[in-house]
Design a protein around this motif. Structure first.
Motif, PDB file in Angstrom:
ATOM      1  N   ALA A   5      -4.163   9.279  22.061  1.00 33.11           N
ATOM      2  CA  ALA A   5      -4.610   9.202  20.659  1.00 33.11           C
ATOM      3  C   ALA A   5      -3.482   9.705  19.790  1.00 33.11           C
ATOM      4  N   ASN A   6      -2.601   8.808  19.429  1.00 28.75           N
ATOM      5  CA  ASN A   6      -1.424   9.206  18.658  1.00 28.75           C
ATOM      6  C   ASN A   6      -1.221   8.244  17.497  1.00 28.75           C
ATOM      7  N   ASN A   7      -0.807   8.821  16.355  1.00 27.26           N
ATOM      8  CA  ASN A   7      -0.635   7.971  15.169  1.00 27.26           C
ATOM      9  C   ASN A   7       0.436   6.890  15.364  1.00 27.26           C
ATOM     10  N   ALA A   8       1.170   6.941  16.476  1.00 24.50           N
ATOM     11  CA  ALA A   8       2.152   5.881  16.761  1.00 24.50           C
ATOM     12  C   ALA A   8       1.476   4.519  16.914  1.00 24.50           C
ATOM     13  N   TYR A   9       0.159   4.522  17.205  1.00 26.54           N
ATOM     14  CA  TYR A   9      -0.561   3.247  17.240  1.00 26.54           C
ATOM     15  C   TYR A   9      -0.686   2.638  15.855  1.00 26.54           C
ATOM     16  N   ILE A  10      -0.715   3.527  14.849  1.00 21.95           N
ATOM     17  CA  ILE A  10      -1.052   3.054  13.505  1.00 21.95           C
ATOM     18  C   ILE A  10       0.155   2.830  12.602  1.00 21.95           C
ATOM     19  N   PHE A  11       1.024   3.865  12.455  1.00 17.74           N
ATOM     20  CA  PHE A  11       1.987   3.780  11.342  1.00 17.74           C
ATOM     21  C   PHE A  11       2.931   2.584  11.408  1.00 17.74           C
ATOM     22  N   PRO A  12       3.378   2.133  12.619  1.00 20.10           N
ATOM     23  CA  PRO A  12       4.311   0.988  12.580  1.00 20.10           C
ATOM     24  C   PRO A  12       3.648  -0.288  12.031  1.00 20.10           C
ATOM     25  N   GLY A  13       2.441  -0.568  12.484  1.00 23.79           N
ATOM     26  CA  GLY A  13       1.733  -1.755  12.005  1.00 23.79           C
ATOM     27  C   GLY A  13       1.268  -1.584  10.576  1.00 23.79           C
ATOM     28  N   PHE A  14       0.819  -0.368  10.264  1.00 23.09           N
ATOM     29  CA  PHE A  14       0.366  -0.065   8.902  1.00 23.09           C
ATOM     30  C   PHE A  14       1.519  -0.287   7.919  1.00 23.09           C
ATOM     31  N   GLY A  15       2.682   0.275   8.257  1.00 21.32           N
ATOM     32  CA  GLY A  15       3.860   0.127   7.384  1.00 21.32           C
ATOM     33  C   GLY A  15       4.269  -1.331   7.253  1.00 21.32           C
ATOM     34  N   LEU A  16       4.239  -2.054   8.371  1.00 25.46           N
ATOM     35  CA  LEU A  16       4.605  -3.476   8.318  1.00 25.46           C
ATOM     36  C   LEU A  16       3.664  -4.233   7.378  1.00 25.46           C
ATOM     37  N   GLY A  17       2.377  -3.910   7.455  1.00 26.71           N
ATOM     38  CA  GLY A  17       1.387  -4.557   6.587  1.00 26.71           C
ATOM     39  C   GLY A  17       1.681  -4.316   5.114  1.00 26.71           C
ATOM     40  N   LEU A  18       2.087  -3.066   4.790  1.00 30.51           N
ATOM     41  CA  LEU A  18       2.423  -2.744   3.396  1.00 30.51           C
ATOM     42  C   LEU A  18       3.656  -3.521   2.958  1.00 30.51           C
ATOM     43  N   LEU A  19       4.671  -3.531   3.832  1.00 30.57           N
ATOM     44  CA  LEU A  19       5.941  -4.168   3.460  1.00 30.57           C
ATOM     45  C   LEU A  19       5.793  -5.674   3.328  1.00 30.57           C
ATOM     46  N   MET A  20       5.092  -6.295   4.291  1.00 29.56           N
ATOM     47  CA  MET A  20       5.051  -7.767   4.278  1.00 29.56           C
ATOM     48  C   MET A  20       4.201  -8.306   3.130  1.00 29.56           C
ATOM     49  N   SER A  21       3.309  -7.462   2.597  1.00 37.19           N
ATOM     50  CA  SER A  21       2.499  -7.916   1.462  1.00 37.19           C
ATOM     51  C   SER A  21       3.090  -7.434   0.134  1.00 37.19           C
ATOM     52  N   GLY A  22       4.163  -6.642   0.221  1.00 37.87           N
ATOM     53  CA  GLY A  22       4.778  -6.122  -1.009  1.00 37.87           C
ATOM     54  C   GLY A  22       3.839  -5.186  -1.746  1.00 37.87           C
ATOM     55  N   THR A  23       3.070  -4.426  -0.975  1.00 32.03           N
ATOM     56  CA  THR A  23       2.075  -3.532  -1.588  1.00 32.03           C
ATOM     57  C   THR A  23       2.753  -2.386  -2.331  1.00 32.03           C
ATOM     58  N   ILE A  24       2.155  -1.988  -3.454  1.00 31.60           N
ATOM     59  CA  ILE A  24       2.800  -0.942  -4.254  1.00 31.60           C
ATOM     60  C   ILE A  24       2.108   0.432  -4.150  1.00 31.60           C
ATOM     61  N   ARG A  25       0.887   0.478  -3.616  1.00 29.52           N
ATOM     62  CA  ARG A  25       0.211   1.775  -3.414  1.00 29.52           C
ATOM     63  C   ARG A  25      -0.609   1.720  -2.134  1.00 29.52           C
ATOM     64  N   VAL A  26      -0.763   2.892  -1.490  1.00 26.28           N
ATOM     65  CA  VAL A  26      -1.638   2.983  -0.312  1.00 26.28           C
ATOM     66  C   VAL A  26      -3.050   3.333  -0.777  1.00 26.28           C
ATOM     67  N   HIS A  27      -4.021   2.699  -0.174  1.00 27.49           N
ATOM     68  CA  HIS A  27      -5.425   2.941  -0.515  1.00 27.49           C
ATOM     69  C   HIS A  27      -6.165   3.296   0.778  1.00 27.49           C
ATOM     70  N   ASP A  28      -7.143   4.217   0.689  1.00 31.15           N
ATOM     71  CA  ASP A  28      -7.884   4.630   1.890  1.00 31.15           C
ATOM     72  C   ASP A  28      -8.504   3.451   2.640  1.00 31.15           C
ATOM     73  N   GLU A  29      -8.912   2.444   1.892  1.00 32.42           N
ATOM     74  CA  GLU A  29      -9.536   1.275   2.541  1.00 32.42           C
ATOM     75  C   GLU A  29      -8.562   0.596   3.506  1.00 32.42           C
ATOM     76  N   MET A  30      -7.274   0.768   3.235  1.00 29.38           N
ATOM     77  CA  MET A  30      -6.274   0.172   4.141  1.00 29.38           C
ATOM     78  C   MET A  30      -6.243   0.936   5.459  1.00 29.38           C
ATOM     79  N   LEU A  31      -6.524   2.242   5.394  1.00 31.19           N
ATOM     80  CA  LEU A  31      -6.573   3.035   6.628  1.00 31.19           C
ATOM     81  C   LEU A  31      -7.757   2.593   7.468  1.00 31.19           C
ATOM     82  N   LEU A  32      -8.879   2.331   6.798  1.00 29.81           N
ATOM     83  CA  LEU A  32     -10.055   1.836   7.522  1.00 29.81           C
ATOM     84  C   LEU A  32      -9.749   0.473   8.137  1.00 29.81           C
ATOM     85  N   ALA A  33      -9.024  -0.361   7.391  1.00 32.72           N
ATOM     86  CA  ALA A  33      -8.672  -1.694   7.890  1.00 32.72           C
ATOM     87  C   ALA A  33      -7.792  -1.579   9.137  1.00 32.72           C
TER      88      ALA A  33
END
Ligand SMILES: NC(=O)C1=CN([C@@H]2O[C@H](COP(=O)(O)OP(=O)(O)OC[C@H]3O[C@@H](n4cnc5c(N)ncnc54)[C@H](OP(=O)(O)O)[C@@H]3O)[C@@H](O)[C@H]2O)C=CC1
Ligand SMILES: CC(=O)C(=O)O
Ligand SMILES: [Mg+2]
Length: 621
Positions: free
Chosen positions: A520-548
């Protein structure tokens, strides 16, 4: 101890850099103004193709300058290059092509023995390499063989860092192809030991060091970094490195390690990643007295001095890289972490891995575990040992998921740090963890204390008495700080525990059955999470994205994984997992109107896969 309704707590590249001409605004501007004429003047070494904008006449023998398109200035002219007059100084940045010995010393382009004969002729490599030409696959095989010869994990870590500095593509090929074997080397637990000994093992600097001495000059310091098109920064101030405490400037191993995972696990280009360590001193007496310590030898700056340095950094980062630069806060102490996240969450694209990434990975594991234990999330009771960043972050996201918060133990309310207050609840003070388990009757026990061996035999037995399948998450890192081992969890629960830990444990055999513990390590999340932000050109992080992100990760656990008692999919499939996480996060960003990459790609999973960096060698003309 705190709780909610059912949640309770107890290169420098120098001249050898080969820039892709379209890599940055500045480079694009150069590319627009320069046409590279042939390489007739090439020598073994570096062929300079460009001088500074203001000095273009000096390099006219190798370039043609189209003066029309070079003037400008304006909002993108961060360093005042375009608007500078002759009596003002500008830095002579250059684009160059590496060849010969310089090419072999350039980690971004070096292929070692894999340079083909044609490339050896074209790039002045004849005689600089032995005659044999090998494939990248054979190089991987040889490196793995060499790494396996080392007895100590720290030796393997140093061999990997050396490879990263010699041949970047081979490093990532190795890490991607052997992720389960090498993750514990470049990441937790070995990276923890590396940080503790960073001063002694330090050979070549990695990442960018910004200390109090750079106050007032941070924008210039950012500019010293050889890559210009940065998309992700992982920054630490070294005060809470894993569960090892204040390691000051030596915490640099963490941003370096996290960013190698951004590339290997999430596919973000290495040249887009910038590891940063902010050095405001250290309160670690051992380091202050260590002659090999590499940081400022002073106690930590706090208050206004600290806030001003961080603010200058955050401002410079946005000014230099723009609105869409992702800044991941990592391993800050909790007295700064929550405040930084709150302060910059509304003005920058920021993400705290320890608070938010950990919450997302744990929620995913809990959702997946429902398949094994039944019920819904709100049927469960969560007891936390450790109410810090990870603990309260997890509680917050569980609460968001079940959309209801509950009771608060208020006897300590006045003395509690602000991030703990929402989770305090009415309860008689409870002394020990076993008493807390007996009183609260949790179904899930989560360790985020940073203190090893807290889940002893009595604790696991108490959980196993109350629950048929107790869920035990020992999240603290590195292995020495894990609340219990996998073997202890399975043995003391008589093989009934559903167990996962922050640092990896090998499979355990108990009464003839093999149990495979999950990580159970955040390494499962942050690489994909970051890629999702970058590829969509997102400008802010929202809690709903963490749930997603949680939802996407939980959906990747297969029946075969469940059959082995796993609540996380194997890391071997991490790139596919990251693509699904990225797609779900990006979809949420589009839904919330926070994405700027328009139009939205039709198939976000395919798009995420297509964005991923490949470590395969390229052919050089
Ligand atoms: N698996 C993963 O992905 C992750 C794991 N972690 C690990 O979790 C651990 C904690 O990290 P983080 O939350 O950021 O750190 P924090 O320092 O923010 O939190 C630790 C908390 O534990 C409390 N604590 C310390 N000792 C005890 C104890 N004996 N009993 C009860 N509570 C105790 C502290 O209390 P007080 O405030 O009173 O000092 C503090 O609130 C670290 O080891 C870290 O490596 C972190 C992030 C991700
Ligand atoms: C995994 C992680 O981020 C930590 O232990 O701090
Ligand atoms: Mg961390």
């Amino acid at each position: 101890m705190i709780s909610l309704s059912r949640t309770c707590f107890l290169n420098n590249a120098g001249v050898s850099e080969l820039y892709s001409p379209a890599n940055s605004t500045r480079q694009r501007r150069y590319a627009a103004s320069l046409k590279v004429v042939a390489s007739a003047g090439e020598r073994n070494g570096t062929v300079v193709m460009e001088g500074a904008l203001k000095e273009s006449k000096d390099v006219s023998s190798v370039v043609e300058v189209d003066n029309k398109s070079t003037v400008g200035g304006g909002v993108q002219d961060v360093y005042g290059e375009d608007s500078a007059t002759e009596d003002q100084f500008v830095t002579p940045w250059s684009i160059s092509v590496a060849s010969g010995y310089t090419l072999l010393r350039d980690p971004h382009h070096n292929k070692g023995l894999a340079f083909k004969d044609k490339e050896r002729d074209a790039h002045y490599l004849r005689g600089l390499l032995p005659p044999t030409v090998v494939s990248q696959e054979l190089q991987v095989k040889k490196m793995m063989h060499n790494i396996r010869q080392y007895q100590l994990p720290l030796q393997k870590y140093m061999a990997m860092m050396d490879l990263q500095e010699r041949n970047q593509k081979l490093f990532y090929k190795l890490l991607i192809d052997h992720v389960e074997e090498l993750l514990p080397i470049v990441y937790t637990p070995t990276v923890g030991e590396a940080c503790q000994k960073y001063g002694s093992i330090f050979m070549r600097p990695q990442g960018l060091y910004i200390s109090l001495r750079e106050k007032g000059k941070i924008l210039e310091v950012l500019r010293n970094w050889p890559e210009k098109n940065i998309q992700v920064i992982v920054v630490t101030d070294g005060e809470r490195i894993l569960g090892l405490g204040d390691l000051g400037c030596q915490g640099m191993g963490i941003p370096v390690g996290k960013l190698s995972l951004y590339t290997a696990l999430g596919g973000v280009r290495p040249s887009a990643c910038l590891p940063v360590t902010i050095d405001v001193g250290t309160n670690n007496e051992k380091l202050l007295n260590d002659e090999f310590y590499i940081g400022l030898r002073q106690r930590r700056a706090t208050g206004q001095e600290y806030a001003e340095l961080l603010h200058e950094f955050m401002t410079a980062v946005k000014q230099n890289y723009g609105e869409k630069i992702l800044v991941q806060f990592e391993d800050f102490a909790n007295h700064n972490a929550f405040d930084l996240l709150a302060k910059y969450g509304t003005s920058h694209l920021v993400f705290n891995d320890d608070i938010q990434g950990t919450a997302s990975v744990v929620l995913a594991g809990l959702v997946a575990s429902l398949k094994l234990v039944g019920g819904t999330l709100s049927d469960h009771r969560f007891l936390f040992l450790g109410a810090g960043e990870a603990g309260t972050g997890i509680a917050e996201l569980i609460a968001l998921e079940i959309a209801k918060k509950g009771l608060i133990v208020s006897s300590r309310l006045e003395s509690l740090q602000h991030f703990k207050k929402p989770w305090a609840h009415e309860h008689e003070p409870i002394k020990g963890l076993v008493d807390a388990i007996n009183a609260i009757k949790p179904t899930v026990l989560i360790g985020t204390s940073g203190v090893g061996r807290q889940f002893n035999k009595e604790v696991i037995e108490a959980m196993s008495t109350i629950n048929e399948k107790p869920i035990i998450l020992a999240l603290s890192n590195p292995t020495s700080q894990s609340e219990c081992t996998a073997e202890e969890a399975y043995t003391w629960s008589q093989g009934r525990a559903i167990f996962a830990s922050g640092s990896p444990f090998p499979p355990v055999e108990y009464e003839g059955k093999v149990f495979v513990p999950g990580q159970a390590n955040n390494a499962y999340i942050f690489p994909g999470f970051g890629l999702g932000l970058l590829m969509s050109g997102t400008i802010r992080v929202h809690d709903e994205m963490l749930l997603a992100a949680s939802e996407a990760l939980a959906a990747q656990v297969s029946q075969e994984n469940f059959d082995k008692g796993l609540i996380y999919p194997p890391f071997a499939n991490i790139r596919k997992i990251s693509a699904h996480i990225a797609a779900n996060v990006a979809a949420k960003a589009y839904e919330l109107g926070l994405a700027t990459r328009l139009p939205q790609p039709k198939d976000l999973v395919k798009y995420a896969e297509s964005c991923m960096y490949s470590p395969s060698y390229r052919s050089y003309r």
